[in-house]
Design a protein around this motif. Structure first.
Motif, PDB file in Angstrom:
ATOM      1  N   ASN A 150     -27.147  17.163  57.766  1.00 12.50           N
ATOM      2  CA  ASN A 150     -26.578  17.303  59.104  1.00 12.50           C
ATOM      3  C   ASN A 150     -27.458  18.179  59.980  1.00 12.50           C
ATOM      4  O   ASN A 150     -28.439  18.767  59.514  1.00 12.50           O
ATOM      5  CB  ASN A 150     -25.157  17.867  59.034  1.00 12.50           C
ATOM      6  N   THR A 151     -27.080  18.259  61.244  1.00  8.99           N
ATOM      7  CA  THR A 151     -27.813  19.067  62.214  1.00  8.99           C
ATOM      8  C   THR A 151     -27.150  20.425  62.335  1.00  8.99           C
ATOM      9  O   THR A 151     -25.941  20.521  62.588  1.00  8.99           O
ATOM     10  CB  THR A 151     -27.842  18.386  63.592  1.00  8.99           C
ATOM     11  N   GLU A 152     -27.925  21.490  62.156  1.00 10.90           N
ATOM     12  CA  GLU A 152     -27.401  22.839  62.247  1.00 10.90           C
ATOM     13  C   GLU A 152     -27.327  23.288  63.703  1.00 10.90           C
ATOM     14  O   GLU A 152     -27.974  22.691  64.587  1.00 10.90           O
ATOM     15  CB  GLU A 152     -28.287  23.803  61.448  1.00 10.90           C
ATOM     16  N   PRO A 153     -26.565  24.351  63.998  1.00 18.65           N
ATOM     17  CA  PRO A 153     -26.490  24.857  65.379  1.00 18.65           C
ATOM     18  C   PRO A 153     -27.842  25.248  65.958  1.00 18.65           C
ATOM     19  O   PRO A 153     -28.048  25.182  67.168  1.00 18.65           O
ATOM     20  CB  PRO A 153     -25.567  26.086  65.241  1.00 18.65           C
ATOM     21  N   SER A 154     -28.773  25.643  65.097  1.00 17.98           N
ATOM     22  CA  SER A 154     -30.108  26.016  65.578  1.00 17.98           C
ATOM     23  C   SER A 154     -30.908  24.813  66.055  1.00 17.98           C
ATOM     24  O   SER A 154     -31.924  24.970  66.732  1.00 17.98           O
ATOM     25  CB  SER A 154     -30.880  26.728  64.468  1.00 17.98           C
ATOM     26  N   GLY A 155     -30.478  23.607  65.689  1.00 17.62           N
ATOM     27  CA  GLY A 155     -31.199  22.402  66.068  1.00 17.62           C
ATOM     28  C   GLY A 155     -31.966  21.765  64.936  1.00 17.62           C
ATOM     29  O   GLY A 155     -32.383  20.612  65.043  1.00 17.62           O
ATOM     30  N   SER A 156     -32.174  22.487  63.850  1.00 17.37           N
ATOM     31  CA  SER A 156     -32.896  21.917  62.714  1.00 17.37           C
ATOM     32  C   SER A 156     -31.956  21.045  61.894  1.00 17.37           C
ATOM     33  O   SER A 156     -30.736  21.220  61.897  1.00 17.37           O
ATOM     34  CB  SER A 156     -33.477  23.028  61.837  1.00 17.37           C
ATOM     35  N   VAL A 157     -32.539  20.105  61.165  1.00 16.05           N
ATOM     36  CA  VAL A 157     -31.781  19.219  60.285  1.00 16.05           C
ATOM     37  C   VAL A 157     -31.911  19.749  58.864  1.00 16.05           C
ATOM     38  O   VAL A 157     -33.022  20.000  58.386  1.00 16.05           O
ATOM     39  CB  VAL A 157     -32.297  17.775  60.373  1.00 16.05           C
ATOM     40  N   SER A 158     -30.790  19.933  58.199  1.00 13.29           N
ATOM     41  CA  SER A 158     -30.806  20.489  56.845  1.00 13.29           C
ATOM     42  C   SER A 158     -30.158  19.519  55.865  1.00 13.29           C
ATOM     43  O   SER A 158     -29.278  18.740  56.226  1.00 13.29           O
ATOM     44  CB  SER A 158     -30.059  21.827  56.799  1.00 13.29           C
ATOM     45  N   ALA A 159     -30.636  19.581  54.616  1.00 13.43           N
ATOM     46  CA  ALA A 159     -30.063  18.808  53.508  1.00 13.43           C
ATOM     47  C   ALA A 159     -29.671  19.803  52.427  1.00 13.43           C
ATOM     48  O   ALA A 159     -30.511  20.549  51.922  1.00 13.43           O
ATOM     49  CB  ALA A 159     -31.075  17.801  52.983  1.00 13.43           C
TER      50      ALA A 159
END
Length: 247
Positions: free
Chosen positions: A9-18
């Motif tokens: 998903n997309t984190e609040p910071s804008g990066s995509v995390s798995a």
């Protein structure tokens, strides 16, 4: 042992995390898709930098989800990162996905903060083999050839596509080396800003008011040498009155 449950998903910071890829196979698949692996006291995680363009985020996340699902992992993919959904930004122009990609590239160019970033974005336009202009030139040329193959009487229409392809080729020739010039423009701006920072500031009104006058400097020099300067910096002494003598 059941395979781990992985969320992308997309984190609040804008990066995509798995998250949830604790085994080596899922980690290898995520890295193969383009994720960067991070191991700290939070554990093993995978993410995309915040500077990753939106189109690339969607492509990498969707590809990672496909590979993980093919390996029988359960994956919860953010809908905004799923290319199979028509409501995603990847299909903002409906069926015109190529136009949507160029539109995102235009946004990336507009958001460039310096010449280096601009050159990196413009490279997607001007790359001689894989750039947008080369693909457009090739598509126009192929369209003209296909018209002739389908109807040899439609040569006039085919020529129009051929002429358009030549115009794009002329634009490519005009912009050869533009990326290198963009890098130089960035350096020139930085040098100019640095020169402005290092250049002495012009004296303002306050500094001019505090400046010592030439006459005062001359008086000071004379006082230092023990020679009074006539009319400058010397105060008139009162006349000495002799006291009456004592008889």
């Amino acid at each position: 042992m059941p395979a781990p449950y992985i969320t992308i998903n997309t984190e609040p910071s804008g990066s995509v995390s798995a998250k949830g890829a604790s085994d080596d196979l899922s980690a290898a698949l995520l890295k193969h898709a383009g994720f960067q692996q991070i191991e700290d006291w939070y554990g093993r995680r995978h993410r995309l930098p915040t500077t990753t363009p939106q189109a690339e985020r969607i492509a990498v996340a969707s590809h990672a989800a496909e590979m993980l699902r093919a390996a029988r992992y359960s994956v919860d993919l953010d809908p905004d990162l799923d290319t199979s959904r028509s409501t995603t930004p990847a299909n903002a122009l409906g069926l015109y996905t190529a136009g949507a990609e160029v539109l995102r590239l235009t946004d990336q160019i507009r958001a460039a903060e310096n010449g280096a970033g601009l050159a990196q974005a413009v490279d997607h336009l001007l790359h001689p083999e894989n750039g947008v202009l080369e693909r457009v030139r090739e598509a126009l040329e192929t369209a003209g050839e296909q018209i002739c193959d389908l109807d040899d009487e439609a040569y006039a229409l085919a020529d129009r596509f051929g002429f358009a392809a030549e115009f794009v080729s002329a634009a490519q020739s005009e912009l050869i080396g533009a990326e290198r010039e963009l890098h130089r423009v960035s350096g020139s701006q930085q040098d100019h800003a640095k020169a402005q920072t290092q250049s002495p500031a012009l004296p303002d009104a306050r500094s001019a008011a505090l400046a010592t006058s030439p006459a005062a400097d001359k008086a000071k020099a004379s006082s230092t040498l023990g020679t009074p300067s006539p009319g400058v910096g010397t105060a008139a002494r009162p006349p000495q009155v002799s006291s009456p003598r004592t008889r």
